[in-house]
Design a protein around this motif. Structure first.
Motif, PDB file in Angstrom:
ATOM      1  N   ALA A  84     -16.387  52.138 -48.045  1.00 43.96           N
ATOM      2  CA  ALA A  84     -16.342  51.257 -46.587  1.00 43.96           C
ATOM      3  C   ALA A  84     -17.240  51.771 -45.731  1.00 43.96           C
ATOM      4  O   ALA A  84     -18.110  51.134 -45.281  1.00 43.96           O
ATOM      5  N   LYS A  88     -20.830  49.847 -44.264  1.00 41.91           N
ATOM      6  CA  LYS A  88     -20.785  49.754 -43.010  1.00 41.91           C
ATOM      7  C   LYS A  88     -22.093  50.149 -42.181  1.00 41.91           C
ATOM      8  O   LYS A  88     -22.819  49.788 -41.629  1.00 41.91           O
ATOM      9  N   GLU A  98     -20.162  43.436 -36.131  1.00 45.26           N
ATOM     10  CA  GLU A  98     -18.958  43.169 -36.344  1.00 45.26           C
ATOM     11  C   GLU A  98     -18.540  41.830 -35.469  1.00 45.26           C
ATOM     12  O   GLU A  98     -18.570  41.865 -34.182  1.00 45.26           O
ATOM     13  N   TYR A 107     -20.239  40.478 -39.784  1.00 43.13           N
ATOM     14  CA  TYR A 107     -19.177  40.678 -40.601  1.00 43.13           C
ATOM     15  C   TYR A 107     -18.052  41.041 -40.210  1.00 43.13           C
ATOM     16  O   TYR A 107     -17.740  41.362 -38.819  1.00 43.13           O
ATOM     17  N   LYS A 108     -16.919  40.823 -40.853  1.00 38.84           N
ATOM     18  CA  LYS A 108     -15.588  41.092 -40.690  1.00 38.84           C
ATOM     19  C   LYS A 108     -14.842  41.716 -41.669  1.00 38.84           C
ATOM     20  O   LYS A 108     -14.996  41.322 -42.901  1.00 38.84           O
ATOM     21  N   ARG A 109     -14.117  42.981 -41.189  1.00 40.16           N
ATOM     22  CA  ARG A 109     -13.588  43.718 -42.424  1.00 40.16           C
ATOM     23  C   ARG A 109     -11.991  43.503 -42.216  1.00 40.16           C
ATOM     24  O   ARG A 109     -11.419  43.526 -41.020  1.00 40.16           O
ATOM     25  N   ASP A 110     -11.556  43.230 -43.151  1.00 44.29           N
ATOM     26  CA  ASP A 110      -9.978  43.285 -43.418  1.00 44.29           C
ATOM     27  C   ASP A 110      -9.531  44.122 -44.503  1.00 44.29           C
ATOM     28  O   ASP A 110      -9.386  43.725 -45.693  1.00 44.29           O
ATOM     29  N   TRP A 114     -14.269  42.276 -47.344  1.00 46.70           N
ATOM     30  CA  TRP A 114     -15.200  42.072 -46.142  1.00 46.70           C
ATOM     31  C   TRP A 114     -15.668  40.470 -46.193  1.00 46.70           C
ATOM     32  O   TRP A 114     -16.155  40.163 -47.311  1.00 46.70           O
TER      33      TRP A 114
END
Length: 799
Positions: A84, A88, A98, A107-110, A114
């Motif tokens: 990760a 990033k 983000e 981008y969005k991270r969960d 991604w």
């Protein structure tokens, strides 16, 4: 009836007055016509001249556009080593932000999932379209990649690359040309709403605006009356000075009239959007809205929000007065004014207006992605590799796109490792340390990172490429590789003699190299002699191989020129980290001849490839592949049980890496070359004054390598079995795995020793000697080396 004198005189007087008045009228008409004729006689040729100037300068749009240098696009594919933090870093370097992952460039991270909305871009193999991707990471790898809303997984997807440098000409002008359709509609219409509402209807000048400005000036309120066309005319594009004179103003008006008559409004707006001055970064002038978007927000135009567009429009009035970094309050007031104009002309609705007013300015602390060159060592290598095809005067200011192989994450990790490690090694007892480092991709020869100084942003001497230092034991693997090329004579299991050795140099001179620990180790296995970097054993093997063959080999693999003297066996040759990386690429790639390259290709201003440098290497020949595998196995043994064993204590055993330490005379130069399943890195640590540092390969350069690979996602090194026969060996013959004291060795297929019974375990003479009390406490020869014993080259023959 006789006339009276009075009547006569009055009549005569009237006639004289009428005659005089008529004469003046005729003269006035004559003079007016003459003046008009003279004026037209001058004005018409002058207008024709100005028309020609406009055609030459405006029509060709010959701006000085810098050549841009880009990192490699990140290719996400299942199985790729990736975590990760690294992902990033890559996204941040490329200017992603983000968010919700739905807007382009966000981008969005969960957790491990991604969502990334990529931008379209041109690469060496053509256009790559924008995509909304869903990427899953698991276990330090990319688990899967798919397009949003699609069930079928993708084999791979590329993200647009980070911009890493700009190459300028004489003018330090930053500009990125865009077509008007690439500019957000709100920016196009908003600019007109604030600067020139009648743009679409006037003829290049706005008479109503002039009258309004004159009236306000008379009442003590100054207001500009210049149209966008006039602003373009007085810009540097058409060479009109900025002095406030009637002559300049008149010339500006004439230019504007001609431009409006000759060109479509769309073309005028496009030219304005690319030319307008938007700020300054040192000596670097920012021109055009696209460059300004990167400069202030680190974003592409397509990624801008309404409040950011309003700020750009506001800055047009005065980039210095409304600089949001230096004058944030003035910039906010001007932005809010522009937002008000947007709202008044119904370009944004009430909700958008209120949201935008509350938003922060949103500018980056640093000047976006427009740093001219913050990777000087890498860009120096790029220039060197392009020099053959692109002279410097052709490369700069040509609007080219240079697509490199740099990995922003690898470069950042390399820079961080250098900073941390050298700081920890600094001591009052040793001179200031410096370094040179090259990190490559073992699959294709691409150079992923270069560090040329411990102060990695400083320009000047590039130690990764230019520093020529004794390489020491880094040559030993190639000495043994030549020996293994005669499998009927040598194998990894062969016994070699590590007793004192003396070599005749001629003319009564002899060379008596010793081991760095001052001890001899008797009869040892060849793999152990290499792993422990024993000098005496290596010299014996090297003299059987012949220094001439060693010189030929390193010249073939890396272009290294070396005198075929006996001292070459122990690395008595000066080379750069880059040259040694090229040499070790042969081993790391499994025996392929892979020319290292920092440049993947060059694109023209139209986005099409002009030159490619990323051609696939030829497959390794069978003999080369087998030789590389055997030496790689020995290199892995060096890490698990030899001079590089501290890497195991660092927790890097998971990589199954191979490597070789190296140290020159009196610890002046510390080297390490190590490779994994994905990466090779060659590191040098020393000092510019060639003074003793007291560092071995394992205590200096290898510490930098370890710091990089502790964080760099990289696949474990797996050595194939093609052409190799594994056998358990006791003494000099093959045996069963159950035989006590037997060791497993790799042989060239067909050359394993004959099978024999398991004897009573008796140590071979000399082997037990090296397991002294020093070894039990880890104080053996694991820090290298050696090469200090290499003598100076013999004098030339006397005449």
């Amino acid at each position: 009836m006789p006339r009276t004198p009075i009547d006569y005189d009055e009549d005569d007087s009237d006639q004289d007055g009428e005659s005089t008045s008529g004469q003046w009228k005729r003269r006035l008409v004559t003079w007016t016509l003459a003046a008009l004729g003279l004026g037209l006689g001058f004005l018409i040729p002058y207008m024709l001249y100005l028309n020609h100037e406009v055609s030459e300068r405006f029509g060709r749009l010959q701006w000085q556009v810098p050549t841009r240098v880009y990192a490699r696009p990140l290719e996400l594919r299942p199985g790729l080593a990736m975590d990760a933090g690294t992902l990033k870093t890559e996204l941040d370097a490329a200017g992603y932000h983000e968010g919700d992952g739905s807007r382009v460039g966000s981008y969005k991270r969960d957790g491990g999932r991604w969502r990334i909305s990529s931008r379209g871009f041109n690469d060496v193999d053509g256009a790559v379209r924008a995509r909304r991707l869903e990427v899953s990471l698991s276990g330090g790898r990319v688990a899967n990649v798919r397009e949003a809303g699609q069930k079928q997984a993708l084999k791979a997807a590329r993200l647009d690359p980070a911009r890493i440098a700009s190459l300028y000409g004489q003018k330090q002008e930053e500009r990125r040309l865009v077509r008007i359709e690439e500019v957000p509609e709100l920016l196009v219409t908003g600019l007109q709403a604030v600067e020139d509402r009648d743009f679409n209807s006037h003829i290049g000048i706005d008479f109503t605006g002039m009258i309004r400005a004159a009236f306000k000036s008379a009442t003590g309120r100054r207001q500009g009356a210049s149209t966008l066309t006039q602003q373009l005319a007085r810009s540097g594009l058409l060479g009109i000075g900025k002095e406030q004179t009637l002559r300049r103003k008149g010339k500006e008006i004439l230019y504007a009239l001609i431009i409006d008559a000759r060109y479509e409004k769309r073309d005028i707006l496009e030219a304005y959007l690319n030319q307008v001055y938007m700020g300054q970064r040192g000596s670097q002038a920012i021109h055009g809205v696209a460059a300004a978007s990167e400069f202030y927000f680190g974003r592409d135009l397509a990624d801008l929000k309404p409040e950011q567009i309003a700020l750009l429009v506001g800055i047009v009035k005065g980039p210095s007065a409304y600089d949001p970094r230096r004058n944030p309050e003035a910039a906010r007031a001007r932005r809010d004014f522009a937002l008000g104009e947007f709202h008044e002309t119904q370009l944004i609705d009430d909700a958008q207006y209120q949201t935008a007013l509350k938003a922060p300015l949103g500018v980056t602390k640093e000047a976006g992605t427009l740093a001219p060159n913050r990777f000087p060592a890498y860009i120096d290598l790029v220039r060197r590799q392009l020099a053959r095809d692109y002279p410097s005067d052709e490369l700069i200011s040509a609007g080219l796109s240079v697509m490199t192989a740099m990995s922003p994450s690898a470069q950042a990790l390399a820079e961080g490792a250098v900073t941390r490690t050298l700081k920890s090694l600094d001591s009052k007892r040793r001179p200031p340390l410096q370094t040179g480092l090259v990190l490559t991709d073992v699959h294709n020869g691409e150079v992923l990172a270069v560090v040329g100084s411990r102060h990695h942003t400083e320009h000047g001497f590039n130690r990764a490429v230019e520093a020529q230092r004794p390489v020491g034991s880094l040559l030993k693997p190639f000495v043994y590789m030549l020996a293994l090329a005669t499998p009927e004579r040598f194998s990894l299991a062969s016994y070699v003699d590590d007793s004192p050795v003396s070599v005749d140099l001629g003319r009564g001179k002899r060379w008596n190299p010793g081991n760095s620990d001052g001890r001899s180790h008797g009869t040892v296995r060849l793999i152990d002699a290499l792993a422990m970097s024993y000098n005496q054993a290596t010299v014996r093997v090297g003299m059987q191989v012949a220094p001439e063959r060693i010189a030929d080999l390193i010249h073939t693999l890396a272009g290294i020129q070396a005198e075929p003297r006996p001292s070459l066996i122990l690395g008595a040759v000066d080379q750069s980290p880059y040259a040694m990386a090229q040499l070790y690429q042969f081993l790391a790639s499994g025996g392929e001849i892979q020319p290292l390259h920092a440049v993947r290709g060059v694109l023209g201003a139209n986005g099409r490839a002009l030159k490619r440098y990323d051609t696939a290497p030829a497959p390794a020949q069978e003999g080369d592949a087998i030789a590389a595998r055997l030496i790689t196995l020995a290199g892995q043994h060096t890490v698990t049980s030899g001079t590089a064993s501290p890497l195991m204590r660092d927790g890097l055993g998971r990589l199954n890496s191979a490597g070789k330490t190296g140290t020159s005379n009196d610890g002046r130069d510390s080297w390490y070359a190590g490779w994994t399943g994905d990466h090779l890195a060659v590191v040098w640590v020393g000092n510019d004054q060639n003074k003793e540092t007291g560092l071995y390969g394992a205590t200096g350069a290898m510490r930098v390598w370890s710091s990089i690979f502790a964080r760099l996602p990289s696949a474990p090194l797996k050595v194939g079995d093609e052409g190799i026969d594994w056998q358990w060996v006791i003494n000099t013959h093959s045996t069963d795995a159950s035989c006590g004291g037997a060791r497993r060795f790799a042989f060239v297929k067909g050359f394993a020793p004959a099978y024999g019974p398991c004897p009573v375990a008796e140590p071979v003479e000399g082997e037990e000697e090296r397991r002294s009390w020093r070894d039990w406490f880890g104080l053996g020869d694991d820090d290298d080396d050696d090469d200090a014993q290499a003598p100076p080259p013999p004098p030339p023959p006397e005449p």
